[in-house]
Structure formats: C-alpha cells, structure tokens
Design an enzyme around this catalytic site. Structure first.
Site, PDB file in Angstrom:
ATOM      1  N   HIS A  76      25.243 -28.274  21.348  1.00 57.96           N
ATOM      2  CA  HIS A  76      25.235 -27.472  22.579  1.00 57.96           C
ATOM      3  C   HIS A  76      26.365 -26.454  22.516  1.00 57.96           C
ATOM      4  O   HIS A  76      27.538 -26.812  22.583  1.00 57.96           O
ATOM      5  CB  HIS A  76      25.407 -28.406  23.774  1.00 57.96           C
ATOM      6  CG  HIS A  76      25.115 -27.765  25.096  1.00 57.96           C
ATOM      7  ND1 HIS A  76      25.087 -26.401  25.291  1.00 57.96           N
ATOM      8  CD2 HIS A  76      24.841 -28.319  26.318  1.00 57.96           C
ATOM      9  CE1 HIS A  76      24.805 -26.142  26.546  1.00 57.96           C
ATOM     10  NE2 HIS A  76      24.649 -27.284  27.186  1.00 57.96           N
ATOM     11  N   HIS A 125      16.032 -26.354  27.627  1.00 59.34           N
ATOM     12  CA  HIS A 125      17.480 -26.568  27.666  1.00 59.34           C
ATOM     13  C   HIS A 125      17.807 -27.810  26.839  1.00 59.34           C
ATOM     14  O   HIS A 125      18.748 -27.805  26.061  1.00 59.34           O
ATOM     15  CB  HIS A 125      17.961 -26.719  29.113  1.00 59.34           C
ATOM     16  CG  HIS A 125      19.437 -26.775  29.259  1.00 59.34           C
ATOM     17  ND1 HIS A 125      20.267 -25.794  28.759  1.00 59.34           N
ATOM     18  CD2 HIS A 125      20.244 -27.711  29.824  1.00 59.34           C
ATOM     19  CE1 HIS A 125      21.536 -26.121  29.024  1.00 59.34           C
ATOM     20  NE2 HIS A 125      21.538 -27.277  29.661  1.00 59.34           N
ATOM     21  N   GLU A 180      14.125 -31.974  33.292  1.00 58.40           N
ATOM     22  CA  GLU A 180      13.503 -30.755  32.780  1.00 58.40           C
ATOM     23  C   GLU A 180      12.021 -30.982  32.485  1.00 58.40           C
ATOM     24  O   GLU A 180      11.185 -30.117  32.775  1.00 58.40           O
ATOM     25  CB  GLU A 180      14.219 -30.253  31.522  1.00 58.40           C
ATOM     26  CG  GLU A 180      13.661 -28.927  31.028  1.00 58.40           C
ATOM     27  CD  GLU A 180      14.456 -28.281  29.912  1.00 58.40           C
ATOM     28  OE1 GLU A 180      14.218 -27.088  29.632  1.00 58.40           O
ATOM     29  OE2 GLU A 180      15.328 -28.965  29.319  1.00 58.40           O
ATOM     30  N   CYS A 237      26.645 -23.660  31.062  1.00 57.21           N
ATOM     31  CA  CYS A 237      25.642 -23.639  29.995  1.00 57.21           C
ATOM     32  C   CYS A 237      24.570 -22.570  30.205  1.00 57.21           C
ATOM     33  O   CYS A 237      23.751 -22.329  29.313  1.00 57.21           O
ATOM     34  CB  CYS A 237      24.983 -25.004  29.888  1.00 57.21           C
ATOM     35  SG  CYS A 237      26.140 -26.380  30.010  1.00 57.21           S
TER      36      CYS A 237
END
Length: 427
Positions: free
Chosen positions: A354, A317, A328, A177
């Site tokens: 995503h 993210h 995060e 990712c």
C-alpha cells in the site's frame, strides 16, 4: 460541451521498479515487491516487512542526488516519477504557455529525522523533568532549516513547479490513501473548467519509518506475516491479516484534448469519471454498509455517463484488511447488482503493498495500461475464498479482457472516497 481530459504521459517509482513497461510486465506476471524492512531496524516491531523502493536514486532521471540532499525521500520519488511522465508525454516546454500548466499532488508528509529528534529528547531529559530550553538549544545546534522545511507536504509540488516552469495552479491534498486519486480528479476538474490546459498530477509518499510503522501497528492494520513477506498481502483472501506498507510515486500528464491533438500527442486514455465523497462516520473505520464508497462509485459513473454494464474492470482499493475488503465487496455489489459478478476485480496492492498517498495514481496507471493492452492484472496470494468476498478477483494470473472502461477505487483513513473512471480514447 465540457472540455475533455486525456492522459498523455505516465511515470512511476515503485517497489517493483521505475521503468513503466517493466513494472507493468512484473505486475502481469504476479511478482511481489515485498520483503524485509531495511530502512530502519525493525527487529523488535510486530511487523518487520514492507515494500521498499530499492536500488534507485535520482541519477536514474539525470539528477544529481547531492543537489537534492536536503529533500526528503518522497520528494526524490516525486521528481523521478514526474520526469519520467513528462518525458513520456513528449511535451516541449518551450512550446507551451507556462501559466496554463499546473501541478496537483496528493503528497504525504516529509521524511522524519528520528536520530536528531532522539538527540534533542536526550538533551532535554533532566531527572524527572523535561528541560524545553535544552531541547530547543540542541535543535538549533543540529537541525538544518532546509531539511526541516521539507516536512511540509506541499514541498514536492513546489519543486515540480520549479523543475518544469509550471506557473499555473499548484495544489497539494493529503487525504490519506485517497490523496493521489483525488489529486488526479481535481486536476481533471481544473482543466474541464478552463483554468489550465495541462496538469501534472499524482502523488508520492513513504511511511516506512518508525513512526509510520508504529502508528499502523497500533491500529492493528498491518500484516504480521513476517515469515513469508511475499505472501503477506492477500486481498480478499479468507486468511488476510492486514496490509503491507509500500512507498513510491506515480505521476500522469493530463491534457485538454484539443491541446493534445494540436501537438500530435500519443493518448493513453481519457479520464471520463470522477467521484468524491465522505463516509462522515469514523476516523479509521469504513462505514459498515459502504455508503460513502457506494455514492462515490455512482457519482463517477454518472460523471462518465456510463451504465453499470459498461465497466470492464475494477481496480479495487483492496488493502488486504478484513474490514476494507469485505465492505468494498459489499459496495461494489450494491452499485452493480448482479453485474458485479461479471466484472473482473483485482488488487495490485497484493504485489506493491500500500503506497498510501501514492497508491491511487499508480493503480490508475495500471488501469490505463489494461485498456491499452486488453489485459487485467491479477490479485496474487488468493488461495482461500471468503464467503463475504465472493466476486471475481482475477486470482493469481493476469487475464485477457477487452477493456474500454475501467474503474479505480481509493478509500482513505478519515472516510475519504475517490473513484476514477478511465476510458479508451475513441476520438
């Protein structure tokens, strides 16, 4: 003095469309590109939703789809985004040195041919044993070598080099990712070092196929909110239950500042900070204290020579998984302290899903547009606060915010962490 790197062209192909300005307006309006899977029969899968690129093919950028019939879906996306970015940049290829023009992608693997693979498996079955010879002979009969070549992740970068006569550095990285953000960061470093003046950088990926969905289902990473696809991706919300797979591509044209000035280029912004770290922890789990993410953001801030109070917006993210969003948030607070509560933080994955390897560059594009327009996108589907996620996530509505410096995070399976800082160009 190090060479400065600016962005002079941008292009994308996403579940919300492929026109840069129209996609941006949809993002600001909080539209969702998520729906039911149509690329294969997902009836019996626990997750039956995804963010697909629909009603698009290469004719959109003047290419004949028949000419690219052996190339994978992600290569088509890469060509579309790249041609749009190059056209947006206004570069005249006849006026540049092709040996100083390179390509750096974060591209995923090629599209899998499940029907033919199934035929091969059936041919190889012989009672309670498997006949490798029969399996191989069936493969030689039905597989196309050109199509098989396209399984290699480096192929999109090679195709783009040929399309634009880019004879400089040509690289592909596949760090899950984080891939396209890493591609942009490393392309910036190539220009800073003086190895190129111009780089086409970005990423492309699709994992909306049986193997891709099965893998993430087994990791329990995907949302199973099948009854309400558009509300399934809900980063930082208390009732989030996993991410939604998306697909597509994003590309930016990176240019050494003086090179851009000489040709009178329009400049969207400057890439001022790049951080790259590893958690060195586990293959699928983020370090619980966010150590890789923390050091990555600090590295990017140091590279950009910025203080924590100079960041105006963070594109997180923000995958919508329980662990990622919590860690995060923790990492942002560790880096920015009390200032973290004053910075708008949002996740555009709430609308696009995503895009895996392509996610980071598309989110960087949104950061650059936020700088241009002084408006930051929302996190949609944010309804119930989570005590572990207590920052300002720009819930459900875009917001006017003066943007001079933006920070974009990309954290990949395997523990790769990338942070990019984009800044308003001030001459």
């Amino acid at each position: 003095m190090r060479r400065r790197v600016v962005v002079t062209g941008m292009g994308l192909v996403t579940p919300l469309g492929s026109d840069l300005e129209k996609v941006w307006q949809k993002i600001l309006a909080g539209e969702s590109g998520i729906g039911y899977i149509t690329l294969f029969d997902a009836t019996n899968f626990p997750t039956r939703i995804a963010a697909e690129v629909r009603n698009w093919d290469l004719r959109d950028v003047g290419e004949d789809p028949e000419h690219w019939k052996f190339q994978s879906r992600h290569t088509h996306f890469a060509i579309g985004a790249a041609k749009k970015a190059m056209a947006d940049s206004g570069i005249d290829l006849s006026q540049i040195d092709p040996t100083r023009f390179g390509v750096y992608l974060g591209s995923g693997e090629g599209q899998q041919d499940f029907d033919r693979f199934t035929q091969m498996m059936i041919a190889g079955l012989d009672g309670d044993r498997f006949d490798v010879v029969r399996f191989t002979l069936k493969g030689l009969e039905i597989l196309n070598p050109l199509a098989e070549l396209e399984q290699e992740p480096n192929m999109p970068a090679g195709h783009l080099a040929s399309l634009f006569n880019a004879q400089g550095p040509n690289v592909n990285c596949l760090t899950a990712c984080a891939a396209s953000s890493q591609a942009v960061g490393e392309a910036v470093e190539i220009i800073r070092r003086g190895e190129a003046d111009l780089m086409l950088a970005g990423g492309t990926h699709t994992m909306i196929h049986p193997f891709g969905v099965t893998g993430f289902v087994l990791l329990t990473a995907l949302s199973t909110r099948n009854d309400d696809p558009k509300r399934a991706s809900r980063p930082f919300d208390r009732y989030r239950d996993g991410f939604v797979l998306g697909e597509g591509a994003g590309m930016v044209v990176l240019e050494e500042l003086e090179h851009a000035k000489r040709r009178g280029a329009r400049i969207y912004g400057e890439i001022t900070g790049y951080g790259s770290t590893a958690d060195a922890f586990r293959i699928t789990d983020t370090h619980p204290e966010g150590r890789g993410a923390i050091s990555c953001m600090k590295m990017a801030l140091a590279d950009a020579r910025l203080n924590i109070d100079q960041i105006d917006y963070i594109n997180a993210h923000g995958t919508s998984t329980v662990v990622n969003d919590r860690v995060e948030t923790l990492a942002i607070k560790k880096v920015f302290g009390e200032q973290a509560y004053k910075i708008p933080v949002s996740s555009t994955k709430s609308m696009l899903g995503h895009l895996i390897a392509a996610a980071g560059v598309v989110e960087l594009i949104f950061c650059l547009l936020a700088i241009r327009d002084n408006v930051v996108p929302p996190t949609i589907n944010y309804e119930a606060p989570d005590p572990d996620c207590d920052l300002d996530y720009v819930p459900n509505q875009a917001r006017e915010v003066p943007c001079h410096h933006t920070l974009s995070n990309s954290f990949g399976f395997g523990g790769q962490n990338i942070t990019l800082i984009a800044s308003r160009f001030t001459g």
